[in-house]
Scaffold this motif. Structure first.
Motif, short mmCIF file in Angstrom:
data_model
loop_
_atom_site.label_atom_id
_atom_site.label_comp_id
_atom_site.label_asym_id
_atom_site.label_seq_id
_atom_site.Cartn_x
_atom_site.Cartn_y
_atom_site.Cartn_z
N ARG A 175 53.94 30.20 21.10
CA ARG A 175 53.87 30.41 22.54
C ARG A 175 53.11 31.70 22.80
N VAL A 176 52.70 31.91 24.05
CA VAL A 176 51.95 33.12 24.41
C VAL A 176 52.78 33.97 25.35
N PHE A 177 52.41 35.27 25.39
CA PHE A 177 53.17 36.22 26.18
C PHE A 177 52.22 37.19 26.86
N GLY A 178 52.54 37.56 28.09
CA GLY A 178 51.86 38.67 28.74
C GLY A 178 50.70 38.28 29.63
N VAL B 160 69.53 44.29 13.47
CA VAL B 160 69.19 42.86 13.49
C VAL B 160 69.57 42.23 14.83
N LYS B 161 70.72 42.59 15.35
CA LYS B 161 71.17 42.06 16.65
C LYS B 161 70.21 42.49 17.76
N ASP B 162 69.88 43.79 17.81
CA ASP B 162 68.97 44.29 18.84
C ASP B 162 67.58 43.68 18.73
N ALA B 163 67.08 43.56 17.51
CA ALA B 163 65.75 42.97 17.30
C ALA B 163 65.75 41.49 17.70
N THR B 164 66.82 40.79 17.37
CA THR B 164 66.92 39.37 17.75
C THR B 164 66.96 39.23 19.27
N ASN B 165 67.70 40.10 19.94
CA ASN B 165 67.75 40.07 21.41
C ASN B 165 66.38 40.36 22.01
N PHE B 166 65.62 41.27 21.41
CA PHE B 166 64.26 41.56 21.87
C PHE B 166 63.39 40.31 21.75
N ILE C 100 64.34 37.19 21.58
CA ILE C 100 64.83 36.18 22.53
C ILE C 100 64.32 36.47 23.94
N ARG C 101 64.31 37.74 24.34
CA ARG C 101 63.78 38.09 25.67
C ARG C 101 62.29 37.73 25.76
N ILE C 102 61.54 38.02 24.72
CA ILE C 102 60.11 37.69 24.72
C ILE C 102 59.93 36.17 24.82
N ILE C 103 60.72 35.43 24.05
CA ILE C 103 60.62 33.96 24.12
C ILE C 103 60.94 33.48 25.53
N SER C 104 61.98 34.03 26.14
CA SER C 104 62.39 33.57 27.48
C SER C 104 61.33 33.86 28.53
N GLU C 105 60.46 34.85 28.30
CA GLU C 105 59.41 35.20 29.25
C GLU C 105 58.05 34.66 28.83
N SER C 106 58.02 33.78 27.86
CA SER C 106 56.75 33.28 27.31
C SER C 106 56.27 32.02 28.01
N GLU C 107 55.09 31.57 27.59
CA GLU C 107 54.48 30.37 28.15
C GLU C 107 53.94 29.50 27.01
N PRO C 108 53.74 28.22 27.26
CA PRO C 108 53.13 27.38 26.23
C PRO C 108 51.71 27.86 25.92
N LEU D 3 60.04 28.82 31.55
CA LEU D 3 61.43 28.50 31.24
C LEU D 3 62.35 28.98 32.36
N ALA D 4 63.30 28.14 32.71
CA ALA D 4 64.27 28.48 33.75
C ALA D 4 65.60 27.81 33.38
N PRO D 5 66.71 28.38 33.85
CA PRO D 5 67.99 27.72 33.60
C PRO D 5 68.00 26.33 34.21
N VAL D 6 68.56 25.39 33.49
CA VAL D 6 68.65 24.02 34.00
C VAL D 6 69.68 23.95 35.11
#
Length: 187
Positions: A62-65, A132-138, A140-148, A160-163
């Protein structure tokens, strides 16, 4: 996750090969992405009913930014990070497959031929649970704000949006759920 290619450019050939042949990421693997899915073509969240999948397949890449345009400087995703772990299926609570992060690889290298053959790069692997937890959360945030990869709008346009849940269908299912299954179904 990669930065958006500049306007008029296509993603590097290696990215396209990976995108076509790589394994996709399932949003359900991450509790913070569990209920995210691409929005409908009209821009509204996907509505799900009984028996429908909550999350979505996000694709291997996916792409970001922001998209580079001319000589304009745009914010870039400059992190070089890889969260490594495994998946397990919860067969006690039947909550599906989950990703469990174990270690984070982080460094200056961006996994290109130039980085491997020409540059002096650094990298380290970190297994500290808090890191590891903080990096994983980072990530995940990038994935949630990404695009195809195929989308690539000039400005960020996360898809992406909540269903939304079809509460009327769930209420009907709860009142007489057996009618939702045919006699041929095992359920």
């Amino acid at each position: 996750m990669i930065n958006k290619p500049a306007r008029g450019e296509i993603a590097h050939a290696a990215f396209n090969i990976y995108h076509q042949n790589g394994l996709p990421v399932e949003s359900e693997w991450f509790s913070k992405l569990y209920d995210l899915a691409p929005v409908c073509p009209d821009g509204h969240p996907r509505v799900i009913g009984p028996g429908e999948r909550t999350g979505s397949t996000l694709g291997p890449l996916r792409v970001f930014g922001y998209q580079q345009s001319g000589n304009n400087i745009v914010p870039l995703l400059h992190s070089k990070m890889l969260v490594l772990g495994g998946t397990y299926e919860d067969d006690e609570d039947f909550t599906g497959v989950h990703f469990v992060p174990d270690i984070v690889w982080i460094g200056s290298a961006n996994w290109t031929d130039l980085a491997a053959n020409l540059h002096e790069e650094s990298a380290t692997a970190v297994a500290d649970r808090s890191f590891v937890k903080d990096a994983t959360n980072f990530v995940i945030r990038i994935i949630s704000e990404s695009e195809p990869l195929e989308q690539c709008a000039v400005t960020p346009r996360p898809d992406l949006a909540p269903v939304d849940f079809d509460m009327e269908a769930f209420a009907e299912f709860g009142s007489n759920g057996v009618e939702y299954f045919s006699e041929d179904d095992d359920g």
